[in-house]
Design a protein around this motif. Structure first.
Motif, PDB file in Angstrom:
ATOM      1  N   ALA A   1      -2.010  -0.090  -2.857  1.00 48.84           N
ATOM      2  CA  ALA A   1      -3.286  -0.722  -3.214  1.00 48.84           C
ATOM      3  C   ALA A   1      -3.185  -2.238  -3.056  1.00 48.84           C
ATOM      4  CB  ALA A   1      -3.666  -0.357  -4.649  1.00 48.84           C
ATOM      5  N   LEU A   2      -2.031  -2.795  -3.436  1.00 45.88           N
ATOM      6  CA  LEU A   2      -1.803  -4.231  -3.236  1.00 45.88           C
ATOM      7  C   LEU A   2      -1.870  -4.583  -1.761  1.00 45.88           C
ATOM      8  CD1 LEU A   2      -0.923  -7.077  -4.203  1.00 45.88           C
ATOM      9  CD2 LEU A   2       1.453  -6.267  -4.010  1.00 45.88           C
ATOM     10  N   ASP A   3      -1.249  -3.766  -0.927  1.00 50.25           N
ATOM     11  CA  ASP A   3      -1.283  -4.010   0.519  1.00 50.25           C
ATOM     12  C   ASP A   3      -2.705  -3.993   1.047  1.00 50.25           C
ATOM     13  OD1 ASP A   3       0.018  -3.938   3.341  1.00 50.25           O
ATOM     14  OD2 ASP A   3      -1.322  -2.193   3.314  1.00 50.25           O
ATOM     15  N   ARG A   4      -3.503  -3.002   0.622  1.00 47.66           N
ATOM     16  CA  ARG A   4      -4.895  -2.927   1.074  1.00 47.66           C
ATOM     17  C   ARG A   4      -5.701  -4.133   0.583  1.00 47.66           C
ATOM     18  NH1 ARG A   4      -5.577  -1.468   5.240  1.00 47.66           N
ATOM     19  NH2 ARG A   4      -3.424  -2.196   5.249  1.00 47.66           N
TER      20      ARG A   4
ATOM     21  N   ILE B   1      -7.383  -6.845   3.237  1.00 50.39           N
ATOM     22  CA  ILE B   1      -8.838  -6.962   3.334  1.00 50.39           C
ATOM     23  C   ILE B   1      -9.354  -8.275   2.755  1.00 50.39           C
ATOM     24  CG2 ILE B   1     -11.014  -5.956   2.502  1.00 50.39           C
ATOM     25  CD1 ILE B   1      -9.666  -3.203   2.737  1.00 50.39           C
ATOM     26  N   CYS B   2      -8.784  -8.696   1.634  1.00 49.61           N
ATOM     27  CA  CYS B   2      -9.291  -9.901   0.965  1.00 49.61           C
ATOM     28  C   CYS B   2      -8.622 -11.182   1.467  1.00 49.61           C
ATOM     29  CB  CYS B   2      -9.089  -9.774  -0.550  1.00 49.61           C
ATOM     30  SG  CYS B   2      -9.993  -8.396  -1.279  1.00 49.61           S
TER      31      CYS B   2
ATOM     32  N   PHE C   1      -4.252  -1.059 -12.277  1.00 48.62           N
ATOM     33  CA  PHE C   1      -3.986  -2.015 -11.199  1.00 48.62           C
ATOM     34  C   PHE C   1      -4.683  -1.585  -9.910  1.00 48.62           C
ATOM     35  CE2 PHE C   1      -1.477  -3.449  -7.565  1.00 48.62           C
ATOM     36  CZ  PHE C   1      -1.420  -4.814  -7.801  1.00 48.62           C
ATOM     37  N   ILE C   2      -4.626  -0.281  -9.610  1.00 50.62           N
ATOM     38  CA  ILE C   2      -5.302   0.238  -8.415  1.00 50.62           C
ATOM     39  C   ILE C   2      -6.810   0.026  -8.528  1.00 50.62           C
ATOM     40  CG2 ILE C   2      -5.859   2.355  -7.154  1.00 50.62           C
ATOM     41  CD1 ILE C   2      -3.011   3.336  -7.855  1.00 50.62           C
ATOM     42  N   ALA C   3      -7.371   0.301  -9.702  1.00 49.35           N
ATOM     43  CA  ALA C   3      -8.814   0.131  -9.901  1.00 49.35           C
ATOM     44  C   ALA C   3      -9.237  -1.321  -9.722  1.00 49.35           C
ATOM     45  CB  ALA C   3      -9.202   0.634 -11.291  1.00 49.35           C
ATOM     46  N   ILE C   4      -8.457  -2.253 -10.291  1.00 49.18           N
ATOM     47  CA  ILE C   4      -8.774  -3.677 -10.142  1.00 49.18           C
ATOM     48  C   ILE C   4      -8.685  -4.090  -8.678  1.00 49.18           C
ATOM     49  CG2 ILE C   4      -7.984  -6.010 -10.696  1.00 49.18           C
ATOM     50  CD1 ILE C   4      -7.092  -4.918 -13.428  1.00 49.18           C
ATOM     51  N   SER C   5      -7.657  -3.612  -7.986  1.00 48.60           N
ATOM     52  CA  SER C   5      -7.510  -3.932  -6.560  1.00 48.60           C
ATOM     53  C   SER C   5      -8.720  -3.473  -5.773  1.00 48.60           C
ATOM     54  CB  SER C   5      -6.234  -3.282  -6.005  1.00 48.60           C
ATOM     55  OG  SER C   5      -5.083  -3.774  -6.646  1.00 48.60           O
ATOM     56  N   TYR C   6      -9.196  -2.261  -6.060  1.00 46.61           N
ATOM     57  CA  TYR C   6     -10.324  -1.731  -5.301  1.00 46.61           C
ATOM     58  C   TYR C   6     -11.649  -2.375  -5.706  1.00 46.61           C
ATOM     59  CZ  TYR C   6      -8.031   1.518  -2.256  1.00 46.61           C
ATOM     60  OH  TYR C   6      -7.281   2.038  -1.232  1.00 46.61           O
ATOM     61  N   MET C   7     -11.739  -2.882  -6.909  1.00 46.21           N
ATOM     62  CA  MET C   7     -12.930  -3.654  -7.270  1.00 46.21           C
ATOM     63  C   MET C   7     -13.016  -4.908  -6.408  1.00 46.21           C
ATOM     64  SD  MET C   7     -12.869  -3.293 -11.435  1.00 46.21           S
ATOM     65  CE  MET C   7     -14.068  -4.607 -11.641  1.00 46.21           C
TER      66      MET C   7
ATOM     67  N   ILE D   1     -15.727  -6.071   0.848  1.00 45.74           N
ATOM     68  CA  ILE D   1     -16.403  -5.219   1.836  1.00 45.74           C
ATOM     69  C   ILE D   1     -17.909  -5.448   1.816  1.00 45.74           C
ATOM     70  CG2 ILE D   1     -17.005  -2.813   2.347  1.00 45.74           C
ATOM     71  CD1 ILE D   1     -14.128  -2.062   1.625  1.00 45.74           C
ATOM     72  N   PHE D   2     -18.501  -5.526   0.618  1.00 47.15           N
ATOM     73  CA  PHE D   2     -19.955  -5.696   0.529  1.00 47.15           C
ATOM     74  C   PHE D   2     -20.411  -7.091   0.964  1.00 47.15           C
ATOM     75  CE2 PHE D   2     -19.773  -2.139  -2.673  1.00 47.15           C
ATOM     76  CZ  PHE D   2     -20.444  -1.237  -1.857  1.00 47.15           C
TER      77      PHE D   2
END
Length: 319
Positions: A122-125, A129-130, A216-222, A228-229
């Motif tokens: 998730a950190l890598d993604r 992206i960011c 941590f995964i949830a925060i990363s994807y937020m 993305i948006f």
């Protein structure tokens, strides 16, 4: 040792694994899908490791983490499935006390490692992206290696209390484990006296290790979704989100069965016993089987390399 329900001992020399209680007559038939799962796990994960090793364009943090996940899945499955198959095939139910605690430790350890690797992915993604221009600077090979080492050390240390706590209890009720492997709560339920510390530590690990990874995964994807948006076109948003598809699928097939199995063991007294056992088996077997399939289908680079290998072999056969 007798399969008695009235034994009297402090630490038994052996435990008896029942396999899948209530379905003993179908063990031979049950062994067929379990054997197929093991074959898929071995073939799929070794294929992932081979593809990443032989394709220089895949020598990136995402695929290094994928290799760590593949190795973890192989070890997690191998720590349990061979003994399950020996129960199904030849009714080899006995397992020594020390071997049972060792298996239990490895199940807990490799499950925690898998959770940590999913958090690292998730950190890598998030970085890709960011902060795409800084991805190679932030996640260097040295940083990836340190993350992997930290995940292994954390998981190994937090799993150590499980066998040590279980070794101190007296087992004066029975040496029969109503399961196909030495699951933590299945062994705890055999112990006499107040075993709340073992059960509480299991919940602590569930919430404070796997739970923190999930947060941590949830925060990363937020943060990923915010990035993305903010993209200008729908097509760009879809393509960027699609790069997370494999990881999101891996998260779902790991966390949902793991959490569900843990709560069923503690609070699902109304569930039939064979349902408990099958759920416990699935949370160990489904992620290792499905992860290489998911990444093979959804990840363009892995899929392309796999198709190239297949066509090369076919051309060599017909040449």
């Amino acid at each position: 040792m007798s399969y008695s329900n009235a034994t009297d001992f402090t630490n038994p020399s052996t435990f008896i694994l029942l396999g899948i209680p209530g379905l003993e007559a179908a063990h031979v038939w049950i062994s067929i899908p379990f054997s197929a799962i093991y074959a898929i796990v071995i073939l799929g994960n070794f294929t992932i490791l081979f593809i990443v090793k032989t394709e220089p364009s895949l020598h990136e943090p995402m695929y290094y983490f994928l290799c760590m996940l593949a190795v973890t899945d192989l070890l997690l499955t191998t720590s349990t499935l061979p003994k399950m198959l020996s129960i199904f095939w030849v009714n080899s139910r006995e397992i020594s006390f020390s071997a049972c605690l060792t298996q239990l430790y490895f199940v807990q350890c490799f499950s925690a490692i898998e959770s940590g690797i999913l958090a690292a992915m998730a950190l890598d993604r998030y970085v890709a992206i960011c902060h795409p221009l800084r991805h190679s600077i932030i996640l260097t090979h040295a940083v990836v290696a340190k993350i992997g080492l930290a995940v292994v050390l954390r998981s190994g240390i937090e799993s150590l209390p499980f066998p040590f706590l279980l070794r101190q209890w007296s087992y004066c009720r029975t040496n029969i484990i109503s399961h196909s492997f030495c699951a933590h709560m299945a062994v705890v339920k055999l112990a006499c006296g107040d075993t709340r510390i073992s059960s509480s530590y299991g919940l602590f690990v569930l919430f404070c290790v796997l739970g923190l990874d999930a947060i941590f995964i949830a925060i990363s994807y937020m943060q990923i979704l915010r990035a993305i948006f903010s993209l200008p076109t729908k097509d760009a948003r879809f393509k960027t989100f699609w790069t997370c598809g494999s990881h999101l699928c891996a998260i779902v097939i790991f966390y949902i069965p793991t959490v569900f199995s843990s709560f069923v063991y503690r609070f699902g007294q109304n569930f039939p016993l064979h349902v408990h056992v099958l759920i416990g088996n699935m949370y160990l077997l489904l992620p290792p089987m499905l992860n290489p399939i998911i990444y093979g289908v959804k990840t363009k680079q892995v899929r392309g390399r796999l198709l190239w290998l297949i066509t090369q072999k076919q051309s060599n056969v017909f040449s």
